[in-house]
Design a protein around this motif. Sequence first.
Motif, PDB file in Angstrom:
ATOM      1  N   HIS A 366       0.817  -1.213   0.000  1.00  0.00           N
ATOM      2  CA  HIS A 366       0.000   0.000   0.000  1.00  0.00           C
ATOM      3  C   HIS A 366       0.855   1.268   0.000  1.00  0.00           C
ATOM      4  N   LEU A 367       2.182   1.096   0.063  1.00  0.00           N
ATOM      5  CA  LEU A 367       3.087   2.248   0.061  1.00  0.00           C
ATOM      6  C   LEU A 367       3.924   2.338  -1.219  1.00  0.00           C
ATOM      7  N   GLY A 421       6.715   7.002  -0.742  1.00  0.00           N
ATOM      8  CA  GLY A 421       5.396   6.415  -0.554  1.00  0.00           C
ATOM      9  C   GLY A 421       4.334   7.025  -1.443  1.00  0.00           C
ATOM     10  N   LYS A 422       3.150   7.266  -0.876  1.00  0.00           N
ATOM     11  CA  LYS A 422       2.036   7.887  -1.607  1.00  0.00           C
ATOM     12  C   LYS A 422       2.219   9.404  -1.545  1.00  0.00           C
ATOM     13  N   LEU A 428      -5.744   7.587  -2.156  1.00  0.00           N
ATOM     14  CA  LEU A 428      -6.272   7.831  -0.811  1.00  0.00           C
ATOM     15  C   LEU A 428      -7.588   8.607  -0.817  1.00  0.00           C
ATOM     16  N   GLN A 432      -7.245  11.675   3.641  1.00  0.00           N
ATOM     17  CA  GLN A 432      -5.850  12.082   3.840  1.00  0.00           C
ATOM     18  C   GLN A 432      -5.789  13.477   4.445  1.00  0.00           C
ATOM     19  N   SER A 450      -2.723   9.637   6.898  1.00  0.00           N
ATOM     20  CA  SER A 450      -4.056   9.031   6.852  1.00  0.00           C
ATOM     21  C   SER A 450      -4.236   8.236   8.135  1.00  0.00           C
ATOM     22  N   ARG A 453      -1.252   8.217  10.488  1.00  0.00           N
ATOM     23  CA  ARG A 453       0.000   7.575  10.086  1.00  0.00           C
ATOM     24  C   ARG A 453       0.532   8.181   8.783  1.00  0.00           C
ATOM     25  N   LEU A 455       1.965   8.303   5.240  1.00  0.00           N
ATOM     26  CA  LEU A 455       1.933   7.400   4.085  1.00  0.00           C
ATOM     27  C   LEU A 455       2.785   7.908   2.922  1.00  0.00           C
ATOM     28  N   ILE A 473       7.282   6.244   7.827  1.00  0.00           N
ATOM     29  CA  ILE A 473       6.343   5.620   6.887  1.00  0.00           C
ATOM     30  C   ILE A 473       6.390   4.101   7.013  1.00  0.00           C
ATOM     31  N   GLN A 476       4.932   2.868  10.426  1.00  0.00           N
ATOM     32  CA  GLN A 476       3.511   3.210  10.588  1.00  0.00           C
ATOM     33  C   GLN A 476       3.146   3.602  12.030  1.00  0.00           C
TER      34      GLN A 476
END
Length: 498
Positions: A366-367, A421-422, A428, A432, A450, A453, A455, A473, A476
């Motif tokens: 997811h990252l 990451g994102k 998201l 976010q 998000s 945490r 991201l 990241i 988390q």
Amino acid sequence: MAANPEKTFKFVVVGGGIAGVTCAEQLASQFPSADVALLTAAPLIKAVCNFKQVSKTLEEFDVEERPSSVLEEKYANLRVIQSAVKALHAQQHTLQSVDGLEIHYEKLCICSGGRPKLLTQDNPYVLGIRDTDSAQEFQKRLSKAKRIVVVGNGGIALELVYEVEGCEVIWVVKDKAIGNTFFDAGAAQFLIPSLDTDKPERAATCKRARYTIEGPAATQGLAVGGDRQGQRRGLEEPGSALGPDWHEGISLRGAEEVPHRVSVEYQSEVKQIYTHQDFLLSPLASQTADTGSWPVYAQLTNGKTFGCDFIISATGVVPNTEPFLHGNSFALAEDSGLKVDDHMMTTEPDIYAAGDVCTAGWEPSHLWQQMRLWTQARQMGWYAGRCMAADVLSETIELDFCFELFSHITKFFNYKVVLLGKFNGQGLGLNQELLVRCTKGHEYVKVVLSGGRMLGAVLIGETDLEETFENLILNQMDLTPYGEELLNPNIDIEDYFD
């Protein structure tokens, strides 16, 4: 009639770019007694040098162009064959080159890269910049140019508009802000003033090695219109992608005695391209304020028309799969890339793929997300080589850690840029929260949160936050208690989370 000459190798890698060379080196070093072949259309190969592991996932390196003989001298079991692929017969485990050579393999890795998505094909005034040949052609044309139109909003376009001097640049972007692939509007606003200021002197000259190829190979396939069109290759076969510092060490100066002069046309695309003659015959000739006489004209969707010396098409790449598909059953992704699983395997037996030609078909972290960047080309090439080796040795192998977190270091507008990451909140939606710290002309820091945490992050300038943010990241940790203090410049965040 003589039969086609045949060669047999345990491993064959197609493509002399970063992914292909990295994969071939990995295999040649791990299997010193096995025959390895690297098939490349270009006379020079791209090699990674000055590699530096900055943090767990962040890496920096330079890219050098080298003669293929350098690889063969380094690895006695590695043979470099300069030729393009004509056909692949996956079930028979054979490749045919345009030179008539038939190559048998046990394991194959396709690293043929991407080719430019051009605004139009076969227009001598439209140039795509993808490889060294096209970069040199651009430099040659630019030296006589007074105005160019650059179309695109990715990495090549960002580098070009900043580096070009002595020439007016009309920059056409389809988005509301520059650098939409990498930045949000805030980061774009931070960078825009750099287009209006003089560039700082470089501290040192680029140490990147350059080689000249004499004879037919040098002129084979001029990169007008972005793709090489050499008759010997038979097929469109773009050279290896440019490295991260491609514009350094070459003069990007036009014919005018002016510094930076960039005009940005936002939320606009090219509607039509006219030659000088066609333009004079069109109604636009009487409607356009531009009174100069130009070889080519670009009509934009915002209603404006600009004359220029030539147009740069920098609108991205498409996977270069063409010679491999006919008669085979590869699964293709929506972006036309060869779909690969978490061991870089395609859907054809014993065939792997890496770099721009492939698309990750596994369920990603997811990252992490795939972007066709030179860092991912190196990582995929290295990992594909390991996967091929593991298969031969009947060993199990886990998905490499580099696919756990997206990370990229580059430089735009003379600022260091780190993406983690994102970084743009990809996927998201509204779930976010953004924290931003900006010091004009010095740094831009954006954090994507998000559920408390971290991201993703965008770091522009010498922030020294990349390793700390990478750790936050990856682990988390819930950062809710810290709120906006997370970006308080008066707090040494590195010590805070040690």
